[in-house]
Design a protein around this motif. Structure first.
Motif, short mmCIF file in Angstrom:
data_model
loop_
_atom_site.label_atom_id
_atom_site.label_comp_id
_atom_site.label_asym_id
_atom_site.label_seq_id
_atom_site.Cartn_x
_atom_site.Cartn_y
_atom_site.Cartn_z
N ILE A 47 34.31 41.02 49.48
CA ILE A 47 34.68 42.43 49.50
C ILE A 47 36.20 42.58 49.44
CG2 ILE A 47 34.71 44.52 50.92
CD1 ILE A 47 31.86 43.72 51.84
N GLU A 48 36.92 41.80 50.23
CA GLU A 48 38.38 41.84 50.22
C GLU A 48 38.93 41.50 48.84
OE1 GLU A 48 40.54 42.90 52.55
OE2 GLU A 48 38.81 43.44 53.77
N GLU A 49 38.38 40.46 48.22
CA GLU A 49 38.81 40.07 46.87
C GLU A 49 38.56 41.21 45.88
OE1 GLU A 49 37.99 36.62 43.57
OE2 GLU A 49 36.29 37.43 44.68
N THR A 50 37.41 41.83 46.00
CA THR A 50 37.04 42.92 45.10
C THR A 50 37.98 44.10 45.26
OG1 THR A 50 34.74 42.22 45.10
CG2 THR A 50 35.17 44.49 44.47
N LEU A 51 38.31 44.46 46.51
CA LEU A 51 39.22 45.58 46.75
C LEU A 51 40.63 45.28 46.26
CD1 LEU A 51 38.19 46.71 50.34
CD2 LEU A 51 37.79 47.91 48.20
N THR A 52 41.03 44.03 46.35
CA THR A 52 42.39 43.65 45.96
C THR A 52 42.54 43.45 44.47
OG1 THR A 52 42.62 42.55 48.09
CG2 THR A 52 44.22 41.97 46.41
N VAL A 67 39.81 64.47 44.24
CA VAL A 67 38.51 63.86 44.00
C VAL A 67 38.75 62.63 43.13
CG1 VAL A 67 36.22 64.13 42.98
CG2 VAL A 67 37.32 66.09 44.09
N TRP A 68 38.28 61.49 43.61
CA TRP A 68 38.44 60.24 42.88
C TRP A 68 37.07 59.58 42.72
CZ3 TRP A 68 41.53 61.96 46.75
CH2 TRP A 68 42.89 62.11 46.47
N LEU A 69 36.85 58.96 41.59
CA LEU A 69 35.68 58.11 41.38
C LEU A 69 36.18 56.68 41.49
CD1 LEU A 69 34.16 59.85 38.24
CD2 LEU A 69 33.62 60.26 40.64
N TRP A 70 35.42 55.83 42.14
CA TRP A 70 35.84 54.43 42.25
C TRP A 70 34.69 53.51 41.90
CZ3 TRP A 70 33.79 50.69 45.44
CH2 TRP A 70 32.95 51.14 46.45
N HIS A 71 35.03 52.37 41.35
CA HIS A 71 34.07 51.31 41.08
C HIS A 71 34.84 50.00 40.99
CE1 HIS A 71 35.56 52.12 37.03
NE2 HIS A 71 35.19 50.89 36.71
N HIS A 72 34.11 48.92 41.01
CA HIS A 72 34.77 47.63 40.86
C HIS A 72 34.29 46.96 39.59
CE1 HIS A 72 31.37 44.97 41.86
NE2 HIS A 72 31.01 45.90 42.71
N VAL A 73 35.06 45.99 39.14
CA VAL A 73 34.69 45.26 37.92
C VAL A 73 34.58 43.77 38.22
CG1 VAL A 73 35.60 46.96 36.30
CG2 VAL A 73 37.13 45.22 37.22
N ALA A 79 27.94 38.35 45.46
CA ALA A 79 28.07 38.91 46.81
C ALA A 79 28.34 40.41 46.81
CB ALA A 79 29.16 38.19 47.58
N VAL A 80 28.85 40.95 45.71
CA VAL A 80 29.16 42.38 45.64
C VAL A 80 28.44 43.09 44.49
CG1 VAL A 80 31.40 42.17 46.79
CG2 VAL A 80 31.27 41.94 44.31
N GLU A 81 27.49 42.40 43.85
CA GLU A 81 26.86 42.99 42.67
C GLU A 81 26.00 44.21 42.98
OE1 GLU A 81 24.49 39.99 40.85
OE2 GLU A 81 23.01 39.94 42.46
N ASP A 82 25.58 44.39 44.22
CA ASP A 82 24.76 45.56 44.56
C ASP A 82 25.60 46.77 44.95
OD1 ASP A 82 25.55 44.35 46.99
OD2 ASP A 82 23.87 45.30 48.04
N ILE A 83 26.93 46.62 44.99
CA ILE A 83 27.83 47.73 45.30
C ILE A 83 28.28 48.34 43.97
CG2 ILE A 83 29.97 48.44 46.40
CD1 ILE A 83 29.75 45.85 48.11
N TYR A 84 27.91 49.59 43.73
CA TYR A 84 28.20 50.21 42.44
C TYR A 84 29.51 51.00 42.41
CZ TYR A 84 23.68 49.14 40.32
OH TYR A 84 22.60 48.50 39.76
N GLY A 85 29.93 51.54 43.52
CA GLY A 85 31.12 52.39 43.56
C GLY A 85 30.80 53.67 44.30
#
Length: 102
Positions: A47-52, A67-73, A79-85
């Protein structure tokens, strides 16, 4: 500090919703992700790696306070594939109105 409502969307279509204080939208998102019980079984290092390294935030202005939309790539990390944003909404009544999107 401003008050923000942060949502975190998951693959199974559930959502975590938190209200947190922060100096800006990124601080609010980081705080919400670190404090939510919905991510307690997730790998914290991932999670930390993803946020950074893999976070993308898009600001939608159009006369809103914030208003912001967020997602990760970080698609290669299971470990983070089920987190969509999700969304980050500045819910502080005294917040500035924003006219320019990013």
């Amino acid at each position: 500090m401003n008050l923000y409502t942060v949502t975190i969307g998951f693959e199974d279509r559930t959502r975590a919703i938190m209200q947190v204080e922060g100096n800006n939208e990124i601080e609010a998102l980081n705080r919400a992700i670190r404090e939510t019980e919905a991510l307690e079984n997730h790998d914290r290092a991932a999670i930390e790696e993803t946020l950074t390294e893999f976070l993308r935030i898009t600001h939608l202005a159009m006369g809103y306070k914030g208003v912001w939309l967020w997602h990760h790539v970080n698609f290669d990390n299971e470990a983070v594939e089920d987190i969509y944003g999700g969304t980050i909404v500045q819910t502080d009544r005294s917040g500035a109105i924003r006219e320019a999107s990013s």
